[in-house]
Design an enzyme around this catalytic site. Structure first.
Site, PDB file in Angstrom:
ATOM      1  N   CYS A 268       0.800  -1.232   0.000  1.00 51.96           N
ATOM      2  CA  CYS A 268       0.000   0.000   0.000  1.00 51.96           C
ATOM      3  C   CYS A 268       0.830   1.277   0.000  1.00 51.96           C
ATOM      4  O   CYS A 268       0.692   2.098  -0.907  1.00 51.96           O
ATOM      5  CB  CYS A 268      -0.931  -0.011   1.208  1.00 51.96           C
ATOM      6  SG  CYS A 268      -1.943  -1.497   1.257  1.00 51.96           S
TER       7      CYS A 268
HETATM    8  C1  UGA Z   1      -1.327   0.426   5.533  1.00 61.67           C
HETATM    9  C2  UGA Z   1      -2.138   1.387   6.404  1.00 61.67           C
HETATM   10  O1  UGA Z   1      -1.618   1.389   7.737  1.00 61.67           O
HETATM   11  C3  UGA Z   1      -3.624   0.975   6.426  1.00 61.67           C
HETATM   12  O2  UGA Z   1      -4.377   1.951   7.165  1.00 61.67           O
HETATM   13  C4  UGA Z   1      -4.139   0.954   4.977  1.00 61.67           C
HETATM   14  O3  UGA Z   1      -5.496   0.551   4.908  1.00 61.67           O
HETATM   15  C5  UGA Z   1      -3.297  -0.016   4.184  1.00 61.67           C
HETATM   16  O4  UGA Z   1      -1.913   0.384   4.229  1.00 61.67           O
HETATM   17  C6  UGA Z   1      -3.842  -0.003   2.770  1.00 61.67           C
HETATM   18  O5  UGA Z   1      -3.717   1.021   2.095  1.00 61.67           O
HETATM   19  O6  UGA Z   1      -4.534  -0.958   2.374  1.00 61.67           O
HETATM   20  P1  UGA Z   1      -0.220  -1.988   5.904  1.00 61.67           P
HETATM   21  O7  UGA Z   1       0.394  -1.839   4.543  1.00 61.67           O
HETATM   22  O8  UGA Z   1      -0.872  -3.283   6.263  1.00 61.67           O
HETATM   23  O9  UGA Z   1      -1.352  -0.856   6.143  1.00 61.67           O
HETATM   24  O10 UGA Z   1       0.983  -1.765   6.918  1.00 61.67           O
HETATM   25  P2  UGA Z   1       1.357  -0.818   8.160  1.00 61.67           P
HETATM   26  O11 UGA Z   1       1.135  -1.557   9.413  1.00 61.67           O
HETATM   27  O12 UGA Z   1       0.760   0.505   8.028  1.00 61.67           O
HETATM   28  O13 UGA Z   1       2.951  -0.718   7.932  1.00 61.67           O
HETATM   29  C7  UGA Z   1       3.489  -0.185   6.720  1.00 61.67           C
HETATM   30  C8  UGA Z   1       5.005  -0.198   6.748  1.00 61.67           C
HETATM   31  O14 UGA Z   1       5.500   0.830   7.598  1.00 61.67           O
HETATM   32  C9  UGA Z   1       5.643  -1.498   7.232  1.00 61.67           C
HETATM   33  O15 UGA Z   1       6.711  -1.839   6.370  1.00 61.67           O
HETATM   34  C10 UGA Z   1       6.153  -1.156   8.617  1.00 61.67           C
HETATM   35  O16 UGA Z   1       7.259  -1.940   8.996  1.00 61.67           O
HETATM   36  C11 UGA Z   1       6.512   0.297   8.455  1.00 61.67           C
HETATM   37  N1  UGA Z   1       6.500   1.047   9.724  1.00 61.67           N
HETATM   38  C12 UGA Z   1       5.330   1.284  10.380  1.00 61.67           C
HETATM   39  C13 UGA Z   1       7.690   1.522  10.258  1.00 61.67           C
HETATM   40  O17 UGA Z   1       8.782   1.346   9.667  1.00 61.67           O
HETATM   41  N2  UGA Z   1       7.654   2.234  11.423  1.00 61.67           N
HETATM   42  C14 UGA Z   1       6.503   2.479  12.096  1.00 61.67           C
HETATM   43  O18 UGA Z   1       6.541   3.138  13.152  1.00 61.67           O
HETATM   44  C15 UGA Z   1       5.314   1.987  11.562  1.00 61.67           C
END
Ligand code: UGA
Length: 430
Positions: A268
């Site tokens: 995403c």
């Molecule tokens: C993300 C959004 O959080 C959802 O709200 C959205 O619906 C979704 O995309 C989508 O568009 O369908 P997701 O891709 O499942 O969800 O993952 P996240 O949990 O948001 O993490 C995204 C990335 O950011 C991961 O690689 C994670 O490791 C990284 N991240 C997250 C960090 O490096 N640091 C953080 O503090 C948080």
């Protein structure tokens, strides 16, 4: 309500099962007969916590799947939950949702009376109005605003917590200027706490689409900002996590998405930031902050590798890559930071020994020729360096096992492993 959902990927299947759980009668339509069979057998076609239980509970009763678009004729409202991947230039590839909209329109040509269509797929502002509505009108012979009703309703589901994100949302965003479908969507979501009410945000079609892009762009940029600052901290020998602990106390900043390290991946964030950047640039505005967010994100794997280079030469030597999924608790490797890390190791001539508790098979498609270990412990055994890519609990527990490395050099991209005597430890931003 009688609802059909076109597309049974992770969003479509989650939405179908959850809407059935809210008491609606749901038909999932997908062209893949295997997926349809799996759902009808009461199983989930995707690995997502709580989903199997919901499908098992409702399948055959309030939830069914079919490959037959005609099933839509017995429903009053259709959600489009098709994937919208990226083209190589970052723009949105809408061919899948276009084709599904066309087939939906052709099906609706046989329907008398009203039908409502809700675009849940992520599409850039303008796509629904300028592309999907014309396809729908041309193929169905109907007119939007007359017998056809259209809304956008973006999803904010995270992989790994999609069911609870749906059933206990921060907010539900509905975009439409059509009273009929607005009322229907109020009813669809009314079993959720706060809807209608403080959690229901109603706006127009394009603004709703933009809210989705803003949300993901904002969160991706927040991570890139703490990573950019994290790189600064590292230069000063300061621990970014300690800095973030103080930031979290400022409630204007909020504590979420401040985990610094290797950056963001997934299906995403990379796709959405690229698509909105591309769409804006086409209209004559280059979004500098979003471009910088991508630039910082691309930098982090390179910084991890150069930290490794300071301590060890890896040519011809085994190097452990710990974690392959884009975040813990998923087997999804799309956009994973492991990919540029492994690329960089291969450029250096290292023998990559990769380990992930769930994502090995998916990564094997990308890198068929590297070695895959069956535990974190065996991955590090004899390695000259261990690079931490994903903060799985199993990887965080590594300790004595690190003493069995050929040279105990740990370069941690996720603040997963504790610094201690006896190992050479580098945190990416701490
Ligand atoms: C993300 C959004 O959080 C959802 O709200 C959205 O619906 C979704 O995309 C989508 O568009 O369908 P997701 O891709 O499942 O969800 O993952 P996240 O949990 O948001 O993490 C995204 C990335 O950011 C991961 O690689 C994670 O490791 C990284 N991240 C997250 C960090 O490096 N640091 C953080 O503090 C948080």
């Amino acid at each position: 309500m009688n609802i059909s959902i076109i597309g049974s990927g992770y969003v479509g299947t989650t939405v179908a099962a959850c809407l059935a759980d809210l008491g609606h009668d749901v038909t999932n339509v997908d062209i893949d007969a295997d997926i349809v069979e799996t759902i009808n057998a009461g199983d989930s076609p995707i690995d997502e916590p709580q989903l199997d239980g919901l499908i098992d509970e409702h399948s055959g009763e309030r939830l069914r799947a079919t490959t037959d678009y005609d099933a839509i004729l017995d429903t009053e409202l259709t959600f489009l939950t098709l994937t919208t991947p990226s083209n190589p230039d970052g723009s949105l590839d809408t061919s899948i949702i276009d084709a599904a909209t066309e087939q939906l329109g052709e099906t609706l040509a046989a329907k008398d009376g009203h039908h409502s269509v809700v675009v849940k797929s992520t599409v850039v502002p303008g796509t629904t109005r300028e592309q999907l509505i014309p396809i729908l009108e041309r193929t169905s012979g109907g007119v939007v605003g007359d017998e056809l009703h259209v809304a956008t309703n973006p999803e904010f589901l995270r992989e790994g917590s999609a069911v609870s994100d749906f059933l206990d949302p921060d907010r539900v965003v509905v975009g439409t200027s059509d009273d009929r479908i607005r009322d229907q969507l109020r009813e669809v979501y009314s079993p959720l706490d706060g809807v209608p009410g403080e959690k229901l945000f109603e706006t127009d079609v394009s603004t709703a689409a933009m809210i989705k892009y803003t949300n993901n762009s904002f969160l991706a940029s927040k991570v890139s900002l703490i990573n950019d600052i994290g790189n600064v901290c590292k230069e000063f020998g300061i621990d970014t996590y300690e800095v973030a602990d103080a930031l979290k106390l400022d409630d204007r900043i909020s504590e979420r998405f401040l985990r610094s390290g290797l950056g963001w991946g997934g299906s995403c964030f990379p796709k959405d930031v690229a698509a909105i950047t591309h769409a804006a640039t086409e209209r004559g505005y280059q979004p500098a902050m979003l471009e910088a967010a991508v630039e910082v994100n691309d930098r982090q794997p390179r910084r991890l590798l150069s930290l490794m280079d300071r301590h060890v030469r890896v040519e011809g030597k085994p190097v452990a890559v710990l974690g392959l999924s884009f975040k813990p608790d998923t087997d999804d490797t799309r956009g994973s930071r492991a990919i540029p890390v492994i690329d960089g190791l291969q450029e250096r001539g290292a023998n990559v020994v990769a380990y992930d508790p769930a994502a090995t098979e998916n990564m094997r498609e990308h890198f068929p020729d590297i070695e895959y270990a069956d535990s974190a412990q065996s991955a590090v055994e004899g390695a000259v360096a261990a690079l931490v890519v994903t903060d799985w609990a199993e990887i965080e527990r590594l300790d004595d096992e690190l003493d069995r490395m050929a040279t105990p050099v740990v370069i941690d991209g996720r603040n997963a492993i504790d610094r201690r005597d006896g190992i050479v430890y580098e945190g990416l931003t701490w």
